[in-house]
Design a protein around this motif. Structure first.
Motif, PDB file in Angstrom:
ATOM      1  N   PRO A 214      39.054 -34.164  10.245  1.00 58.50           N
ATOM      2  CA  PRO A 214      38.536 -33.021   9.476  1.00 58.50           C
ATOM      3  C   PRO A 214      38.716 -33.187   7.965  1.00 58.50           C
ATOM      4  CG  PRO A 214      39.737 -32.242  11.392  1.00 58.50           C
ATOM      5  CD  PRO A 214      39.970 -33.721  11.319  1.00 58.50           C
ATOM      6  N   SER A 215      39.780 -33.870   7.556  1.00 57.29           N
ATOM      7  CA  SER A 215      40.028 -34.047   6.119  1.00 57.29           C
ATOM      8  C   SER A 215      38.938 -34.872   5.452  1.00 57.29           C
ATOM      9  CB  SER A 215      41.383 -34.710   5.894  1.00 57.29           C
ATOM     10  OG  SER A 215      42.438 -33.885   6.326  1.00 57.29           O
ATOM     11  N   LEU A 216      38.314 -35.791   6.184  1.00 58.51           N
ATOM     12  CA  LEU A 216      37.241 -36.596   5.615  1.00 58.51           C
ATOM     13  C   LEU A 216      36.095 -35.707   5.148  1.00 58.51           C
ATOM     14  CD1 LEU A 216      35.803 -39.324   5.062  1.00 58.51           C
ATOM     15  CD2 LEU A 216      34.976 -39.231   7.421  1.00 58.51           C
ATOM     16  N   PHE A 217      35.718 -34.731   5.983  1.00 52.32           N
ATOM     17  CA  PHE A 217      34.596 -33.860   5.638  1.00 52.32           C
ATOM     18  C   PHE A 217      34.989 -32.885   4.523  1.00 52.32           C
ATOM     19  CE2 PHE A 217      34.154 -35.185  10.051  1.00 52.32           C
ATOM     20  CZ  PHE A 217      32.909 -35.798   9.999  1.00 52.32           C
ATOM     21  N   SER A 218      36.266 -32.500   4.472  1.00 50.71           N
ATOM     22  CA  SER A 218      36.747 -31.664   3.378  1.00 50.71           C
ATOM     23  C   SER A 218      36.671 -32.424   2.053  1.00 50.71           C
ATOM     24  CB  SER A 218      38.181 -31.217   3.647  1.00 50.71           C
ATOM     25  OG  SER A 218      38.701 -30.508   2.542  1.00 50.71           O
ATOM     26  N   ASN A 219      37.136 -33.677   2.051  1.00 55.66           N
ATOM     27  CA  ASN A 219      37.072 -34.498   0.841  1.00 55.66           C
ATOM     28  C   ASN A 219      35.633 -34.715   0.403  1.00 55.66           C
ATOM     29  OD1 ASN A 219      39.835 -34.706   0.853  1.00 55.66           O
ATOM     30  ND2 ASN A 219      39.887 -36.804   1.628  1.00 55.66           N
ATOM     31  N   ALA A 220      34.756 -34.987   1.371  1.00 55.15           N
ATOM     32  CA  ALA A 220      33.347 -35.223   1.049  1.00 55.15           C
ATOM     33  C   ALA A 220      32.708 -33.973   0.454  1.00 55.15           C
ATOM     34  CB  ALA A 220      32.585 -35.671   2.299  1.00 55.15           C
ATOM     35  N   GLY A 221      33.053 -32.802   0.991  1.00 48.92           N
ATOM     36  CA  GLY A 221      32.492 -31.556   0.470  1.00 48.92           C
ATOM     37  C   GLY A 221      32.932 -31.277  -0.951  1.00 48.92           C
ATOM     38  N   VAL A 222      34.223 -31.493  -1.242  1.00 50.71           N
ATOM     39  CA  VAL A 222      34.729 -31.287  -2.607  1.00 50.71           C
ATOM     40  C   VAL A 222      34.034 -32.235  -3.578  1.00 50.71           C
ATOM     41  CG1 VAL A 222      36.763 -31.505  -4.090  1.00 50.71           C
ATOM     42  CG2 VAL A 222      36.962 -30.391  -1.864  1.00 50.71           C
ATOM     43  N   SER A 223      33.889 -33.492  -3.184  1.00 58.98           N
ATOM     44  CA  SER A 223      33.247 -34.472  -4.056  1.00 58.98           C
ATOM     45  C   SER A 223      31.789 -34.113  -4.310  1.00 58.98           C
ATOM     46  CB  SER A 223      33.345 -35.870  -3.442  1.00 58.98           C
ATOM     47  OG  SER A 223      34.688 -36.296  -3.368  1.00 58.98           O
ATOM     48  N   ALA A 224      31.060 -33.746  -3.255  1.00 63.76           N
ATOM     49  CA  ALA A 224      29.647 -33.411  -3.410  1.00 63.76           C
ATOM     50  C   ALA A 224      29.462 -32.222  -4.356  1.00 63.76           C
ATOM     51  CB  ALA A 224      29.034 -33.112  -2.050  1.00 63.76           C
ATOM     52  N   ALA A 225      30.298 -31.194  -4.193  1.00 61.55           N
ATOM     53  CA  ALA A 225      30.176 -30.002  -5.034  1.00 61.55           C
ATOM     54  C   ALA A 225      30.455 -30.309  -6.500  1.00 61.55           C
ATOM     55  CB  ALA A 225      31.123 -28.917  -4.531  1.00 61.55           C
ATOM     56  N   ASN A 226      31.438 -31.162  -6.760  1.00 69.46           N
ATOM     57  CA  ASN A 226      31.829 -31.429  -8.144  1.00 69.46           C
ATOM     58  C   ASN A 226      31.026 -32.544  -8.793  1.00 69.46           C
ATOM     59  OD1 ASN A 226      34.379 -29.732  -8.955  1.00 69.46           O
ATOM     60  ND2 ASN A 226      34.664 -30.276  -6.805  1.00 69.46           N
ATOM     61  N   LEU A 227      30.272 -33.290  -8.008  1.00 68.02           N
ATOM     62  CA  LEU A 227      29.366 -34.274  -8.597  1.00 68.02           C
ATOM     63  C   LEU A 227      28.145 -33.608  -9.226  1.00 68.02           C
ATOM     64  CD1 LEU A 227      29.501 -37.176  -5.981  1.00 68.02           C
ATOM     65  CD2 LEU A 227      30.060 -37.354  -8.420  1.00 68.02           C
ATOM     66  N   VAL A 228      27.742 -32.451  -8.702  1.00 70.39           N
ATOM     67  CA  VAL A 228      26.565 -31.758  -9.233  1.00 70.39           C
ATOM     68  C   VAL A 228      26.932 -30.608 -10.161  1.00 70.39           C
ATOM     69  CG1 VAL A 228      25.180 -32.411  -7.236  1.00 70.39           C
ATOM     70  CG2 VAL A 228      26.424 -30.252  -7.202  1.00 70.39           C
ATOM     71  N   LYS A 229      28.207 -30.237 -10.202  1.00 70.98           N
ATOM     72  CA  LYS A 229      28.650 -29.135 -11.052  1.00 70.98           C
ATOM     73  C   LYS A 229      28.617 -29.548 -12.517  1.00 70.98           C
ATOM     74  CE  LYS A 229      32.663 -26.064 -11.632  1.00 70.98           C
ATOM     75  NZ  LYS A 229      34.025 -25.758 -11.113  1.00 70.98           N
ATOM     76  N   PRO A 230      28.097 -28.715 -13.417  1.00 71.76           N
ATOM     77  CA  PRO A 230      28.063 -29.078 -14.832  1.00 71.76           C
ATOM     78  C   PRO A 230      29.440 -28.984 -15.480  1.00 71.76           C
ATOM     79  CG  PRO A 230      27.213 -26.861 -14.527  1.00 71.76           C
ATOM     80  CD  PRO A 230      27.450 -27.412 -13.159  1.00 71.76           C
ATOM     81  N   GLY A 231      29.666 -29.814 -16.499  1.00 74.15           N
ATOM     82  CA  GLY A 231      30.930 -29.777 -17.227  1.00 74.15           C
ATOM     83  C   GLY A 231      31.356 -31.158 -17.675  1.00 74.15           C
ATOM     84  N   ARG A 232      32.581 -31.282 -18.164  1.00 73.79           N
ATOM     85  CA  ARG A 232      33.123 -32.576 -18.580  1.00 73.79           C
ATOM     86  C   ARG A 232      33.229 -33.489 -17.368  1.00 73.79           C
ATOM     87  NH1 ARG A 232      38.206 -32.688 -22.293  1.00 73.79           N
ATOM     88  NH2 ARG A 232      37.062 -34.407 -23.255  1.00 73.79           N
TER      89      ARG A 232
END
Length: 279
Positions: A214-232
């Protein structure tokens, strides 16, 4: 637990070095890349028959996929003077605090969170200080510090061959906040692999074991969300950084890199600085 031992890790290292005068130790040589059996630093290159990635977060991500296999968490500790001292080392379920003694101080740890996601008002130093004020109202805080740990997908370290295509490269990471014990296990296991080609624990700690947790999908979700989020952006893989107002840093929720206000790297896996913070 019975037969516990508490020790100062730096004193242990200095003692070991005193027993091994033939071992050369070089510091302040920042490794920027590893190609084959050569490690490149900002002060020259080093070639060896065997290379061990004991770099907290692995320096080489692909192949190996360590950026998917683990995330990083912050942990906090406060040294209290005038609090009752404990006889041993303890960790509790209620609140997740740990307790131990060093000299005249009671060390209280806890308040952890994923790097780049906090600390919230109920986490970090604030959580420990609120507990200490209630439990030890007469104690005085003398020191406070934070640290960072790599968390594996299944809370078991990755110790062994870094990847099958490079059998002369090894890795030790993902100790999940049990670094002192995990490091000694890793040292023995990797020494066995280098000298004998096998270790009695290599299957248990194999970095090539299944990633389907389950942690793999949690890590993937966090990465996907923050790759498209605007900012530094983080200089590692481009995730959006979050401002850590408590420690005055910019932290990456994807893989745990941290940067100071001037853009310099505080924590890997990032190897390059970012632009300074605008005032």
């Amino acid at each position: 637990m019975e037969r516990q031992a508490q020790f100062n890790p730096l004193k242990l290292l200095f003692g070991l070095l005193g027993l091994m005068p033939s071992v050369d130790v070089y510091e302040h040589a920042f490794v920027t890349d590893v190609s084959g059996n050569t490690a490149r630093t900002d002060r020259g290159s080093i070639t060896a028959d065997h290379i061990v990635f004991a770099t907290h977060y692995p320096l080489v991500n692909v192949p190996g996929l360590y950026f998917m296999k683990e995330h990083q968490e912050r942990s906090y500790a406060v040294a209290l003077e005038g609090a009752p001292l404990v006889d041993g080392m303890f960790i509790g379920d209620a609140g997740g605090f740990s307790f131990r003694t060093y000299g005249e101080y009671l060390l209280v740890g806890g308040g952890g969170h994923r790097t780049g996601q906090g600390p919230k008002p109920t986490e970090g130093y604030a959580k420990i200080r609120a507990f200490a004020a209630e439990a030890y109202p007469g104690a005085q805080e003398r020191y406070a510090w934070a640290t960072q740990d790599c968390m594996s997908l299944d809370h078991v370290p990755y110790i062994g061959v870094h990847r099958r295509s490079r059998p002369s490269q090894y890795v030790a990471t993902g100790f999940s906040k049990w670094g002192m014990t995990g490091a000694l296990v890793a040292a023995r296991a990797i020494a066995d692999l280098v000298l004998r080609g096998r270790s009695p624990v290599e299957a248990l700690f194999s970095p090539q074991r299944s990633m389907l947790t389950p942690s793999l999908f949690s890590n993937a979700g966090v990465s996907a969300a923050n790759l498209v989020k605007p900012g530094r952006r983080c200089s590692h893989l481009g995730c959006c950084l979050e401002r850590n107002d408590v420690e005055g840093s910019w932290d990456c929720p994807c893989h745990g890199s941290r940067f100071a206000a001037d853009g310099s790297v505080l924590e890997g896996p990032a190897k390059r600085p970012i632009a300074p913070e605008r005032r």
